[in-house]
Write a protein that holds these residues in place. Structure first.
Motif, PDB file in Angstrom:
ATOM      1  N   ALA A   1     -14.274  16.755 -16.257  1.00 38.56           N
ATOM      2  CA  ALA A   1     -14.568  15.376 -15.863  1.00 38.56           C
ATOM      3  C   ALA A   1     -15.279  15.366 -14.517  1.00 38.56           C
ATOM      4  CB  ALA A   1     -13.271  14.574 -15.792  1.00 38.56           C
ATOM      5  N   MET A   2     -16.191  14.416 -14.356  1.00 42.86           N
ATOM      6  CA  MET A   2     -16.979  14.312 -13.135  1.00 42.86           C
ATOM      7  C   MET A   2     -16.355  13.291 -12.197  1.00 42.86           C
ATOM      8  SD  MET A   2     -21.093  13.614 -12.810  1.00 42.86           S
ATOM      9  CE  MET A   2     -21.447  15.081 -13.782  1.00 42.86           C
TER      10      MET A   2
ATOM     11  N   LEU B   1     -20.571  10.162  -9.802  1.00 45.71           N
ATOM     12  CA  LEU B   1     -21.170   9.656 -11.026  1.00 45.71           C
ATOM     13  C   LEU B   1     -21.770   8.272 -10.819  1.00 45.71           C
ATOM     14  CD1 LEU B   1     -21.708  10.063 -14.028  1.00 45.71           C
ATOM     15  CD2 LEU B   1     -19.427   9.153 -14.498  1.00 45.71           C
ATOM     16  N   SER B   2     -21.112   7.438 -10.016  1.00 42.85           N
ATOM     17  CA  SER B   2     -21.622   6.108  -9.729  1.00 42.85           C
ATOM     18  C   SER B   2     -22.994   6.183  -9.058  1.00 42.85           C
ATOM     19  CB  SER B   2     -20.632   5.345  -8.852  1.00 42.85           C
ATOM     20  OG  SER B   2     -21.149   4.100  -8.460  1.00 42.85           O
ATOM     21  N   ALA B   3     -23.162   7.100  -8.126  1.00 40.07           N
ATOM     22  CA  ALA B   3     -24.444   7.258  -7.446  1.00 40.07           C
ATOM     23  C   ALA B   3     -25.522   7.761  -8.403  1.00 40.07           C
ATOM     24  CB  ALA B   3     -24.296   8.211  -6.266  1.00 40.07           C
TER      25      ALA B   3
ATOM     26  N   ILE C   1     -21.463  14.530 -19.002  1.00 37.11           N
ATOM     27  CA  ILE C   1     -20.176  14.461 -18.335  1.00 37.11           C
ATOM     28  C   ILE C   1     -19.067  14.695 -19.346  1.00 37.11           C
ATOM     29  CG2 ILE C   1     -21.143  12.822 -16.687  1.00 37.11           C
ATOM     30  CD1 ILE C   1     -19.507  10.627 -18.052  1.00 37.11           C
ATOM     31  N   GLY C   2     -17.890  15.062 -18.852  1.00 37.89           N
ATOM     32  CA  GLY C   2     -16.743  15.268 -19.731  1.00 37.89           C
ATOM     33  C   GLY C   2     -15.733  14.147 -19.663  1.00 37.89           C
ATOM     34  N   ASN C   3     -16.034  13.089 -18.931  1.00 35.44           N
ATOM     35  CA  ASN C   3     -15.099  11.976 -18.785  1.00 35.44           C
ATOM     36  C   ASN C   3     -14.922  11.221 -20.099  1.00 35.44           C
ATOM     37  OD1 ASN C   3     -16.610  12.590 -16.257  1.00 35.44           O
ATOM     38  ND2 ASN C   3     -15.141  11.199 -15.351  1.00 35.44           N
ATOM     39  N   ARG C   4     -13.727  10.680 -20.281  1.00 38.01           N
ATOM     40  CA  ARG C   4     -13.464   9.858 -21.452  1.00 38.01           C
ATOM     41  C   ARG C   4     -14.121   8.499 -21.272  1.00 38.01           C
ATOM     42  NH1 ARG C   4      -7.468   9.571 -23.836  1.00 38.01           N
ATOM     43  NH2 ARG C   4      -7.078   7.824 -22.444  1.00 38.01           N
ATOM     44  N   ILE C   5     -14.710   7.969 -22.347  1.00 35.48           N
ATOM     45  CA  ILE C   5     -15.486   6.735 -22.282  1.00 35.48           C
ATOM     46  C   ILE C   5     -14.968   5.744 -23.315  1.00 35.48           C
ATOM     47  CG2 ILE C   5     -17.757   5.719 -22.744  1.00 35.48           C
ATOM     48  CD1 ILE C   5     -19.054   8.076 -21.510  1.00 35.48           C
TER      49      ILE C   5
ATOM     50  N   GLU D   1     -13.476   6.797 -17.543  1.00 37.00           N
ATOM     51  CA  GLU D   1     -12.189   7.165 -16.961  1.00 37.00           C
ATOM     52  C   GLU D   1     -12.332   8.428 -16.113  1.00 37.00           C
ATOM     53  OE1 GLU D   1      -8.933   7.081 -19.665  1.00 37.00           O
ATOM     54  OE2 GLU D   1      -9.788   5.480 -20.869  1.00 37.00           O
ATOM     55  N   PRO D   2     -11.412   8.630 -15.176  1.00 42.71           N
ATOM     56  CA  PRO D   2     -11.549   9.780 -14.269  1.00 42.71           C
ATOM     57  C   PRO D   2     -11.168  11.114 -14.886  1.00 42.71           C
ATOM     58  CG  PRO D   2      -9.564   8.546 -13.749  1.00 42.71           C
ATOM     59  CD  PRO D   2     -10.279   7.761 -14.820  1.00 42.71           C
TER      60      PRO D   2
END
Length: 241
Positions: free
Chosen positions: A82-83, A88-90, A149-153, A231-232
């Motif tokens: 996860a990123m 990630l926002s930037a 990215i590996g974050n859950r969406i 999600e983080p």
């Protein structure tokens, strides 16, 4: 006493014929060395011979595999990490800043989640889940960032509180919000995002969470949106909330 004097012959040496043999061997050795020096060595064959000799003299040790040996095993799953959401926002802000469709998107933090709110009036035909061609191109750009990215969406659809006219293809705001969330998720999948995406339809159930200081038209416009919730942590998201 005999007058005959014995001659001292000294130490005995090799026979004369051995000198000729040594000369012959030396000439033959010189001849073969000259032949080898003038010949062209085939590097590939030479490397094969060296490798074969190396394996026979000192074979390389076999690396032990940590793969399971049992007949029934749970398959190993490798996931991208996860990123960090601030970073990630930037990255997302740079990717969507100049896009004519995504430029109106809003990013916010909801507890520990990053929320990208996409305006439904720009993405969809009024009262429908049909996406405009420009909206599909914009989501392809956004999906190009999210697929790395590996974050859950999760994708959440929202509507304003006004009931549908009844002449469209959806009988309720909930069905419309769910269909729009599914349309956005499908476009992210087409752009290369491979993990599972949670899809929700909230209709107008979260309308009261919008800023009360806005006038009614502005609130209605903000209510007609699709949120991409990042999600983080990583994970498939199946069965998640």
């Amino acid at each position: 006493m005999s007058d005959e004097v014995k001659k001292d012959t000294g130490p005995s040496g090799p026979p004369v014929w051995m000198l000729s043999l040594a000369d012959l061997i030396s000439l033959l050795l010189t001849f073969f060395v000259m032949l080898f020096a003038m010949s062209k060595v085939k590097i590939d064959r030479w490397d094969e011979v060296v490798d074969a000799l190396s394996q026979s003299i000192k074979p390389s040790p076999k690396e032990e595999s940590d793969e399971p040996k049992a007949s029934l095993n749970i398959p190993r799953v490798y996931r991208k990490p996860a990123m960090n959401l601030d970073y990630l926002s930037a990255v997302i802000d740079d990717a969507i800043d100049d896009n004519p469709v995504l430029g109106d998107a809003r990013m916010s933090r909801d507890a520990d989640k990053l929320v990208i709110s996409l305006p439904g009036d720009i993405l969809f035909v009024s009262g429908s889940s049909d996406m405009t061609p420009k909206a599909k191109q914009a989501l392809f750009v956004l999906g190009g960032v999210l697929r790395n990215i590996g974050n859950r969406i999760g994708v959440q659809g929202h509507t304003d509180p006004r009931p549908l006219s009844g002449r469209g293809q959806y009988a309720s705001n909930w069905e419309l919000s769910l269909a729009r969330a599914g349309a956005v998720a499908n476009e992210l999948k087409r752009s290369g995002y491979t993990d599972y995406i949670n899809i929700y339809g909230f209709a107008a159930s979260r309308y009261d969470q919008l800023p009360a200081l806005l006038d009614e038209n502005a609130r209605f416009e903000m209510a007609r949106r699709v949120d991409i919730v990042i999600e983080p942590h990583s994970g498939s998201g199946i069965g998640g909330t």
